[in-house]
Design a protein around this motif. Structure first.
Motif, mmCIF file in Angstrom:
data_model
loop_
_atom_site.group_PDB
_atom_site.id
_atom_site.type_symbol
_atom_site.label_atom_id
_atom_site.label_comp_id
_atom_site.label_asym_id
_atom_site.label_seq_id
_atom_site.Cartn_x
_atom_site.Cartn_y
_atom_site.Cartn_z
ATOM 1 N N ILE B 32 -4.401 107.310 6.012
ATOM 2 C CA ILE B 32 -4.312 106.018 6.729
ATOM 3 C C ILE B 32 -5.189 106.045 7.987
ATOM 4 N N LYS B 35 -8.850 105.725 7.098
ATOM 5 C CA LYS B 35 -9.256 104.368 6.683
ATOM 6 C C LYS B 35 -9.241 103.394 7.858
ATOM 7 N N LEU B 36 -8.439 103.677 8.884
ATOM 8 C CA LEU B 36 -8.448 102.806 10.075
ATOM 9 C C LEU B 36 -9.448 103.320 11.103
ATOM 10 N N LEU B 38 -9.293 105.875 12.938
ATOM 11 C CA LEU B 38 -8.614 106.313 14.165
ATOM 12 C C LEU B 38 -8.620 107.835 14.208
ATOM 13 N N GLN B 90 -13.606 95.601 3.856
ATOM 14 C CA GLN B 90 -12.366 95.526 4.622
ATOM 15 C C GLN B 90 -12.507 94.506 5.756
ATOM 16 N N GLU B 91 -11.532 93.589 5.881
ATOM 17 C CA GLU B 91 -11.566 92.591 6.950
ATOM 18 C C GLU B 91 -10.446 92.868 7.933
ATOM 19 N N TYR B 92 -10.652 92.430 9.180
ATOM 20 C CA TYR B 92 -9.656 92.623 10.241
ATOM 21 C C TYR B 92 -9.381 91.284 10.905
ATOM 22 N N GLU B 93 -8.120 91.025 11.249
ATOM 23 C CA GLU B 93 -7.778 89.920 12.151
ATOM 24 C C GLU B 93 -7.196 90.569 13.400
ATOM 25 N N ILE B 94 -7.726 90.190 14.554
ATOM 26 C CA ILE B 94 -7.315 90.846 15.806
ATOM 27 C C ILE B 94 -6.751 89.800 16.762
ATOM 28 N N LEU B 95 -5.583 90.087 17.336
ATOM 29 C CA LEU B 95 -4.952 89.196 18.324
ATOM 30 C C LEU B 95 -4.894 89.979 19.629
ATOM 31 N N PHE B 114 -11.375 95.411 23.130
ATOM 32 C CA PHE B 114 -11.402 95.598 21.671
ATOM 33 C C PHE B 114 -11.645 97.081 21.405
ATOM 34 N N SER B 115 -10.933 97.616 20.384
ATOM 35 C CA SER B 115 -11.012 99.078 20.184
ATOM 36 C C SER B 115 -12.370 99.441 19.599
ATOM 37 N N GLN B 116 -12.877 100.565 20.008
ATOM 38 C CA GLN B 116 -14.181 101.047 19.557
ATOM 39 C C GLN B 116 -14.186 101.258 18.046
ATOM 40 N N GLU B 117 -13.020 101.683 17.492
ATOM 41 C CA GLU B 117 -12.979 101.954 16.039
ATOM 42 C C GLU B 117 -13.345 100.700 15.256
ATOM 43 N N VAL B 118 -12.746 99.561 15.682
ATOM 44 C CA VAL B 118 -13.031 98.328 14.931
ATOM 45 C C VAL B 118 -14.403 97.793 15.359
#
Lengths: 114, 233
Positions: B32, B35-36, B38, B90-95, B114-118
Motif C-alpha cells: 500500500i 502504491k501511494l 509514501l 491512478q487518479e487522486y481527489e485532494i481536499l 500539497f504532499s510531494q508524493e502526489v
C-alpha cells in the motif's frame, strides 16, 4: 476461479483480510476498514495447465499446441491472478489533506494456471 | 511457480502460520505504501473540524451535480464516464483546508500544502478554491483575491494573479486555481498561498474560529502522469 479450502493443493485463491485497526493504520486511513490482500497458491500439474477458462488466453492456446506436439516440450505452469480489481482508499496525507484514490489491480478476485 | 522463481506469495506458503501472518501483514503495508508513493505511514493527522468537513463535502457534491447537469455524459455521481481500456491511470481527489498565515485588520494570507508524493508524480486536472464571504451589510462591496507564488530570487512571494470581486451578500465563492496549483506541482514544497483583502469595516476576511464550518478549502483532481513512452529504435 477456485477458493482455497483448508489445505490448498491445486491452484486456488487464498483469502487474506488485513484489518487496518490491527496494524494501527485506522487513524490515517479513513475508508475502507481493511484490505483484502488475497493471493494465489497451490500447484499447477500438467493436466491442469492452461485449461481454458482458468487462465484462458492466447498464451494458453499456444502452450496447448506445444503440449499437443510433444509432452516433453510442455513448460512449467504457474498459479497466477486471472482477475483483479482496484483498492479505493480515502486517507489523510502528510499535510492532513484528505485524499481519495483508486489503486489499480490491488485485489485478486480469481486465480488460474497459465 | 517454477523452482527458484520469486513471487511474493510462494515463499509465504512455506512459513509457519504465525510467521506467515506477520509476513503477509508486512507485505500488505509495503504494497500500500509503495502504491501511494509514501516512504512511511504519515504521522497522526490533524483532521479538520466536522462542520468544515461536512460543508466541504456538500459543496463538492453540489459542484458535481452542477457539472453533471452541464455535461450529461458524466455518470450520476459525477464520475467521468469509463475511459477506453488501458487508460487506468491512478487518479487522486485532494481536499485541502487552509492554514492561516500573516494578517492585518482587513487582509489575511492562507496556505494550502500539497504532499510531494502526489505533487511529484501527477498532473492537475482541475483545482477550485472555495471562499465564504461574511458581508456585514447588503450591497456591492469590493474584495480582492491574490494568488502568490514563490519568488525564485528570494524568500518572498510574487503576485501570480489578482481577482477583484463584487460581493453583494454573505455566501460562498469558488475560483478556478488549476493553473496556479499545476505550477506548484514541480516544486520542492508545493504550497499555494492566497491573500484575501476586504473593505476596512468588514474586519478579518476569515472566520474567527478554525472549527467554523465556513473555513476556506481547495478541491483538486490529479492524475498520475503517463509513463514516458519508450521510443522504439
Amino acid at each position: 476461479g477456485v477458493n482455497c479450502g483448508g489445505d490448498p493443493r491445486m491452484c486456488c485463491r487464498q483469502e487474506f483480510f488485513v484489518d487496518f485497526k490491527e496494524i494501527g493504520w485506522e487513524d490515517w486511513i479513513i475508508q475502507p476498514e481493511g484490505y483484502h490482500m488475497n493471493y494465489c497458491a497451490g500447484l499447477c500439474p500438467l493436466h491442469m495447465a492452461g485449461i481454458p477458462g482458468l487462465a484462458a488466453s492466447f498464451h494458453t492456446a499456444v502452450l496447448n499446441r506445444i503440449k499437443a506436439a510433444s509432452a516433453a516440450a510442455a513448460v512449467d505452469s504457474c498459479c497466477v491472478p486471472t482477475q483483479r480489481r482496484p483498492l479505493s482508499l480515502l486517507y489523510y496525507d502528510r499535510d492532513s489533506n484528505i485524499v481519495k484514490t483508486d489503486i489499480p489491480d490491488m485485489i485478486v478476485d480469481s486465480c488460474g494456471c497459465t | 511457480a517454477a523452482k527458484g522463481a520469486w513471487c511474493p506469495a510462494c515463499g509465504v506458503a512455506a512459513l509457519a502460520p504465525g510467521t506467515q501472518r506477520d509476513a503477509l501483514l508486512a507485505l500488505a503495508k509495503q504494497s500500500i505504501l509503495a502504491k501511494l508513493r509514501l516512504p512511511a505511514r504519515p504521522r497522526v493527522p490533524q483532521p479538520p473540524s466536522r462542520g468544515a468537513l461536512l460543508t466541504a463535502l456538500r459543496r463538492m457534491r453540489a459542484q458535481r451535480s452542477d457539472t453533471a447537469a452541464a455535461f450529461p455524459g458524466m455518470l450520476r455521481d459525477g464520475r467521468d464516464p469509463p475511459r477506453s481500456p488501458g487508460m487506468g491511470l491512478q487518479e487522486y481527489e485532494i481536499l485541502s483546508f487552509a492554514e492561516s498565515g500573516s494578517s492585518t485588520s482587513h487582509s489575511v494570507r492562507l496556505h494550502f500544502r500539497f504532499s510531494q508524493e502526489v505533487a511529484g508524480s501527477t498532473e492537475i486536472l482541475q483545482a477550485t478554491l472555495y471562499l465564504f464571504w461574511a458581508a456585514p451589510s447588503p450591497g456591492a462591496q469590493p474584495v480582492t483575491v491574490r494568488l502568490l507564488q514563490p519568488d525564485p530570487a528570494g524568500p518572498n512571494r510574487t503576485l501570480a494573479r489578482e481577482t477583484r470581486l463584487e460581493v453583494q451578500r454573505s455566501g460562498w465563492t469558488s475560483l478556478d486555481v488549476g493553473a496556479a496549483v499545476q505550477s506548484l506541482f514541480g516544486q520542492e514544497t508545493p504550497r499555494l498561498t492566497v491573500e484575501l483583502e476586504v473593505p476596512e469595516d468588514w474586519g478579518s476576511p476569515l472566520p474567527s474560529d478554525h472549527s467554523d464550518s465556513h473555513w476556506p478549502f481547495v478541491v483538486a483532481k490529479a492524475r498520475a502522469r503517463t509513463p514516458h513512452r519508450v521510443h522504439r529504435r
